[in-house]
Design an enzyme around this catalytic site. Structure first.
Site: not given
Ligand SMILES: [Zn+2]
Length: 356
Positions: A232-233, A333, A198
């Protein structure tokens, strides 16, 4: 009609290298630069940076090729992010160890005993590992197991001679320095196991789609912007940087695999709804039709604790049709895992969309 062949060795090599470039949110420049170098081999792409540091690659099929674009369709964009979970130094403790402040909410139990690099503001890096503050089983016994894994009790033990705040400072470490957790990449039997698939897996999907189409001598049906996002995170990566004339935005980000989810590691997912709301029905229909036309294995799914960069763009006022697709990633995650089947399905869907 069939889609261009994806070079599997190229895909894995690029993804493994990208996974090994550290890029916590706010410190993602090395990964942006790495992708920029890779894309610079495709001379038809026009590369630029946003002021925020994201990478934009524009592919105008009519520019330079002598090829005329027949339609006057407005441009489209695809986005994926290279920034990852991570941490910064919050405090240098009296014993010389580091207390951290997490970036993007990594969960402590998932990184206990993980190796880290601490990047000093002077450009050096120092090795260490994440431990609970009562780690020795011979001293603390059951208490070590029972201690909550939280910001208070987790610390970085540096692989350097320090037992005091002053000695740690003398190493060049300071408050706010970036701390990156090891990705621990392993490729076995078609599976890729690593932290931060991710969303580096999806960046690899975009790069592989560009390479496969270029190798096959194909161009997109309309102008495309590839937006490689770097925030993004923390929720606002693609809030800026998507040109205003873009009519459709495909956010390419990991699909959630686990209990209660429809997604799996061997398919690509079309996310209908996540924590941020519902995606664009018309664009979803178009994508479903393409998947059926090319025999791409896809699953519709609904995510719970999830928000996308596309939604960040919507919230900032972006006026586009928006869809979210991505390969199934197990244990997101956490210590994540993907399979080449799901990754290939994602690349194929991107190419089907670009060629349509
Ligand atoms: Zn992502």
């Amino acid at each position: 009609m069939s889609l261009p062949t994806i070079d599997q060795d190229y895909f894995v090599e690029f993804l493994v290298k990208l996974l090994n470039v550290t890029s916590p949110t706010g410190f993602a420049e090395p990964a942006i630069a790495f992708v920029e170098r890779e894309l610079s081999q495709f001379s038809q792409l026009k590369l630029s940076r946003t002021r925020k540091g994201a990478l934009v690659a524009k592919w105008d099929p009519s520019a330079g090729s002598g090829q005329r674009v027949e339609s006057d369709l407005p441009p489209v964009a695809l986005t994926a992010h290279v920034d990852t979970l991570g941490a910064v130094v919050k405090e240098i403790k009296k014993n010389g160890r580091l207390r951290l402040s997490r970036i993007g909410g990594i969960q402590w139990p998932t990184v206990e005993t993980e190796g880290v690099w601490v990047f000093t503001s002077k450009g050096e890096r120092i090795r260490g590992s994440v431990l609970i503050d009562n780690a020795s089983g011979h001293i603390f016994g059951q208490a070590g197991t029972d201690t909550p894994r939280n910001d208070e009790h987790m610390e970085v033990r540096l692989d350097a001679r320090t037992i005091s705040r002053n000695e740690t400072r003398a190493l060049g470490i300071n408050i706010g320095d970036c701390v990156a957790f090891d990705p621990r990449v392993e490729v076995t039997n078609g599976f890729i196991r690593s932290r931060f698939l991710d969303d580096k897996a999806c960046v690899a999907n975009l790069v592989a789609a560009i390479k496969s189409m270029t190798d096959a001598g194909l161009s997109p049906a309309r102008t495309v912007y590839f937006h490689i996002s770097n925030y993004e995170e923390v929720g606002h990566g693609a809030a800026a940087g998507i040109p205003s004339d873009v009519a459709e935005l495909i956010c390419v980000d990991m699909a959630v695999v686990g209990k209660g989810q429809e997604s799996d590691e061997f398919s690509v997912t079309l996310c209908i709804k996540d924590g941020g709301g519902v995606y664009h029905e018309g664009l979803n229909k178009k994508l479903r039709a393409l998947a059926e036309k090319y025999g791409i294995p896809y699953k519709p799914d609904v995510y719970v604790f999830y928000g996308s960069d596309g939604e960040a763009f919507w919230r900032s006022g972006g006026d586009v049709a928006l869809a979210l697709i991505g390969p199934g990633i197990d244990a997101s995650h956490n210590y994540e895992r993907a399979h080449m089947d799901g990754l290939n399905a994602t690349t194929n869907w991107i190419m089907a969309y670009l060629l349509d």
